[in-house]
Enzyme design. Structure first.
Site: not given
Length: 224
Positions: A138, A31, A89
């Protein structure tokens, strides 16, 4: 450290050298591996990453910020043999990635950069290295129902994470345990690429086949 301007070129060189030394059909970087907007990456650098992936007839997936100052996203972007693709995301972290209503005053005081990401919305799996891949970023892998709903026909899960914020706490091994649960629930292997620890290959039964030590530079290479 990674957001220091003087560390930028060293970061680019490190990832390029690691890729060159460890060729793979599918390469996954963490990430926000590159702590800039996608269009701020040098064009010749992206071309070099693409060439490194293409020599294996494959792709590389890396974390980077996309969009512009008016709307930006925590994204995973691919280059290589396949057409370039993107996952952004969707399930954002309060305060870390978006500001809950009524707390603008706190953020003005705290002055935290890049703390108002936009949601990516519902997205389909990516087609990488000849496989349908469900990407999550994440702590999106905490939410099993959301992940299962998005997986579609994907046969592989990929998680890009940066849990450096939690230091040497239990967050690193806990996040690996979360990923194992998602692999077991969905019956799909999970690849994890992290900035600071627990980069791992997890089988479809939740077994950790291999894992890198935390807080060390390294490459995890294996077959899935």
């Amino acid at each position: 450290m990674k957001f220091r301007p003087d560390a930028f070129w060293a970061t680019l060189e490190r990832y390029e050298n690691l890729m060159a030394a460890h060729p793979a059909q599918l390469t996954v970087l963490p990430e926000t591996a590159f702590p800039v907007f996608l269009d701020q990456l040098p064009a010749d650098y992206l071309a070099q990453l693409k060439a490194l992936a293409q020599r294996q007839q494959g792709d590389v997936l890396f974390g980077v910020v996309t969009g512009d100052a008016s709307a930006y996203f925590n994204s995973a972007v691919s280059v290589g043999e396949s057409p370039s693709q993107r996952y952004s995301k969707d399930h954002l972290v309060p305060f870390g990635e978006f500001i809950p209503a009524g707390f603008a005053w706190f953020m003005r005081y705290a002055d935290i950069p890049a703390s108002s990401f936009s949601r990516g919305g519902r997205q389909s799996p990516l087609r990488l290295a000849g496989q349908d891949v469900a990407v999550n970023i994440c702590y999106e892998d905490v939410f099993g129902g959301e992940l299962a709903h998005q997986i579609g026909e994907a046969g592989l899960l990929i998680n890009l994470s940066n849990t450096a914020w939690f230091g040497h706490s239990l967050a690193q091994p806990q996040h690996l345990q979360i990923a194992r649960m998602r692999a077991l629930e969905t019956g799909r292997p999970m690849l994890r690429a992290t900035n600071t620890g627990m980069t791992a290959i997890i089988s479809s039964t939740g077994y950790v086949e291999s894992v890198l030590p935390a807080f060390e530079t390294g490459v995890l290479h294996g077959n899935v």
